[in-house]
Design an enzyme around this catalytic site. Structure first.
Site, short mmCIF file in Angstrom:
data_model
loop_
_atom_site.label_atom_id
_atom_site.label_comp_id
_atom_site.label_asym_id
_atom_site.label_seq_id
_atom_site.Cartn_x
_atom_site.Cartn_y
_atom_site.Cartn_z
NE ARG A 12 -2.33 -1.74 3.41
CZ ARG A 12 -2.69 -1.55 4.67
NH1 ARG A 12 -3.65 -0.70 4.96
NH2 ARG A 12 -2.11 -2.20 5.65
CD GLU A 60 -17.75 0.12 -1.37
OE1 GLU A 60 -19.00 -0.04 -1.43
OE2 GLU A 60 -17.14 0.19 -0.30
CG PHE A 85 -15.79 -3.26 -0.22
CD1 PHE A 85 -16.88 -3.99 0.24
CD2 PHE A 85 -14.85 -2.85 0.70
CE1 PHE A 85 -17.03 -4.27 1.59
CE2 PHE A 85 -14.99 -3.12 2.04
CZ PHE A 85 -16.07 -3.84 2.50
CG HIS A 111 -7.53 -4.61 3.07
ND1 HIS A 111 -6.61 -3.62 2.81
CD2 HIS A 111 -7.84 -4.48 4.38
CE1 HIS A 111 -6.39 -2.92 3.91
NE2 HIS A 111 -7.11 -3.41 4.88
CG ASP A 119 -10.92 -6.52 9.35
OD1 ASP A 119 -11.13 -6.23 10.55
OD2 ASP A 119 -10.49 -5.70 8.53
NE ARG A 169 -5.19 -5.04 7.94
CZ ARG A 169 -4.60 -5.61 8.99
NH1 ARG A 169 -4.06 -6.82 8.88
NH2 ARG A 169 -4.54 -4.99 10.15
#
Lengths: 320, 281
Positions: A12, A60, A85, A111, A119, A169
């Site tokens: 990222r 989204e 998403f 992610h 999560d 992630r």
């Protein structure tokens, strides 16, 4: 290429810096986000170029269509969010408004896969590569590490057409170098070998390299290919691997139902059938846990790749 | 915009009848398609293509053209008819609608049909797409405007409201939306399928400038567009009360003609009515 210890780095962070760099060089690059821009580091672009950054909230489908509209008017939009998403939740919007419309939209998602971690399964999409590679006109990228994520963003901005790119992630081992370059549609051999070819994508490329080193100690020579473009597949390189090494093991942080294993196996079955084994997520959902724990529990390790090679070796030699 | 004269209104009315004849013929020819919602949106599309839009049929991708986005993609017969009459492609090509190897797909395809600006068919994506266009125009300090025609059935779709929020967040006064409020969707009356009223209040609550008009009255259509152009800092939505199947008596307000073509006998009756209308003008 020797296996580890590698520097652990954030894809990222590399992505965020690459976006700002692209923004400086090309005024047509714009970014849309969906309340995940701090996480994706795409907010850095927003700070540098506030007039070219659009925070569209937890919406989204709208984000993807807005990106499509921007592209239709000549912009180069990067749509940034989490993979679950940016693929599954928005599938039909991507299909109709981006791919069927053949627009220059770059969907870059972090992610991906199990390593989202605590999560849990709602956020751990192991199906996005399959969803996206099934859409006509879509290019699918899975960079192996931070530097390659930056190179993928750069290459994506320079290519006309829809692109989906997924990354992690979690911090991942840096296994590529700037000398490797990056060309969409080209796989890269990171290590040569003659008994088996290990084809990996994303963070599994490092595990393929670890497995190759372990196999070397057993005098098994393993070639390692970084398949950072899943679609279009680098068919000549896969075909050569099948002919020259006679055995293929694929490794991905994705379901084996329709990921890179399935794509590679189909190509090999058509062009030059040799035994194939697939290391990946079986047909199951993930769960909460730390990234490394999950990779172990779901069998995404160098040891599992080595086991798969052992199984193939027992089946004899198919080289031609 | 030039002054709205009697001559202009008469010319638009005649053009709308021509488009309705095309719609009925095209859908009859292939025995499929969506005539009802094409005819309800016909006067709005006619006003836009034959008076408002700055477009160039000789140069369909002219960068500074106004953008027309049809979110209710099933109503593409009216779009194709307008584009053909405006000179984007030959009128004879309309009869290839929905046939194999045609440029006129059953739902709009971007990049194939000259003048078509968006792909639509899955409902609810067009307004978001229009938001992207309007943002790009603003970013480049361009004067071109974006017009989006939505169906009232599309008000069921969540993404429509995602787009509504985004358009008002960015104060897109270069974006004008029309809702073709014909009150009928595929399986019945909108208020039975999923009640929309009070629709005006919904859009006002989303911070849009809302106008209610009769979607078959050219003076009202043109006045509403003028008002949208004058409005600063907010997008405008024009809720146009319309009649599904408008222009052919036996098709008007009939759920059946949402997605069904006329029979041979019905085609003759429909064309006779429309030609009668033309003759009386």
């Amino acid at each position: 290429m020797t296996a580890g210890p590698w520097k652990m780095e954030s894809q990222r962070s590399y992505f965020g810096r690459a976006l700002v760099d692209l923004g400086r060089r090309n005024p047509n690059v714009v970014v849309v986000g969906a309340d995940t821009t701090e996480s994706l580091k795409s907010i850095d672009f927003g700070k540098a170029f506030p007039d070219r950054f659009f925070q569209l909230g937890i919406a989204e489908p709208n984000m993807i269509s807005v990106a499509a509209g921007l592209a239709a008017a000549g912009k180069i939009p990067f749509a940034t969010t989490y993979s679950v998403f940016g693929s599954a939740h928005t599938y039909n919007v991507i299909r109709q408004n981006v791919a069927y419309t053949n627009l220059n939209v770059k969907i870059f998602c972090s992610h991906a896969g199990l390593t989202v971690g605590p999560d849990g399964a709602t956020h751990q999409i192991n199906e996005d590569i399959g969803l996206m590679r099934g859409i006509p006109r879509m290019t699918v990228l899975v960079p192996a590490d931070g530097p390659e994520t930056a190179r993928a963003a750069e290459a994506a901005a320079g290519m006309k057409g829809p692109i989906y790119c997924r990354f992690s992630r979690t911090n991942v081992p840096t296994v590529t170098s700037d000398q490797d370059g990056f060309a969409i549609g080209k796989a890269r051999t990171l290590r040569d070998g003659s008994d088996v070819t290990l084809i990996g994508c994303g963070l599994m490329v490092a595990r393929c390299l670890e497995a190759a080193q372990a196999l070397e100690r057993e005098r098994v020579s393993a070639r390692v290919i970084n398949l950072s473009t899943v679609k279009p597949l680098d068919l000549p390189m896969i075909d050569r691997a099948a002919r020259e090494t006679g055995r293929i093991v694929t490794a991905e942080e994705h379901t084996v139902v329709h990921g890179i294993g399935a794509a590679v196996a189909a190509a090999i079955a058509v062009n030059h059938p040799v035994p194939v084994a697939m290391v990946g997520v079986q047909d199951v959902f993930g769960e909460s846990g730390e990234a490394e724990e999950l990779l172990r529990k779901y069998g995404l390790t160098a040891e599992k790749i080595v086991d798969a090679v052992h199984d193939l070796l027992k089946r004899g030699d198919r080289r031609k | 915009m030039v002054e709205v004269t009697e001559e202009l209104i008469a010319a638009l009315k005649r053009k709308a009848v021509t488009l309705r004849k095309h719609i009925v013929r095209m859908t009859h020819n292939v025995q499929s398609g969506h005539p009802g919602g094409s005819m309800s949106a016909c006067d709005i599309v006619t006003a836009l293509y034959f008076h408002v839009l700055r477009v160039d049929p000789k140069n369909p991708t002219w960068p500074d053209r106004d953008r027309f986005v049809l979110s209710k993609g099933h109503a593409c017969p009216v779009w194709y008819a307008a584009l053909a009459e405006r000179g984007f492609f030959p009128v004879e090509e309309l009869m290839t609608f929905r046939k194999l190897n045609s440029r006129l797909q059953g739902h709009p395809e971007f990049g194939t049909t000259p003048g078509v600006e968006n792909a639509a068919g899955a409902e609810g994506q067009g307004l978001s797409f229009s938001v992207g266009l309007a943002l790009a125009a603003r970013m480049d300090h361009k004067a071109w405007r974006t017009y989006c025609v939505l169906g009232d059935g599309e008000q069921d779709v969540g993404q429509t409201w995602e787009a509504a929020m985004a358009a008002s967040k960015y104060g897109l006064d270069n974006l004008t939306a029309f809702i073709d409020r014909n009150g009928i969707q595929q399986e019945g009356r909108t208020e039975d399928i999923m009640p929309l009223e009070p629709l005006r209040n919904k859009w006002e609550a989303f911070n849009w400038h809302v106008l209610n008009i009769d979607g078959h009255d050219f003076r009202q259509i043109l006045a509403a567009i003028e008002e949208a152009h004058r409005t600063r800092g907010r997008p405008t939505v024009i809720i146009a009360r319309t009649v599904k199947g408008k222009g052919v008596s036996f098709m008007e307000n009939k759920i059946k003609y949402h997605g069904a073509a006329t029979s041979d006998d019905e085609l003759k009756l429909a064309l006779a009515e429309l030609e009668g209308m033309e003759a009386s003008m």
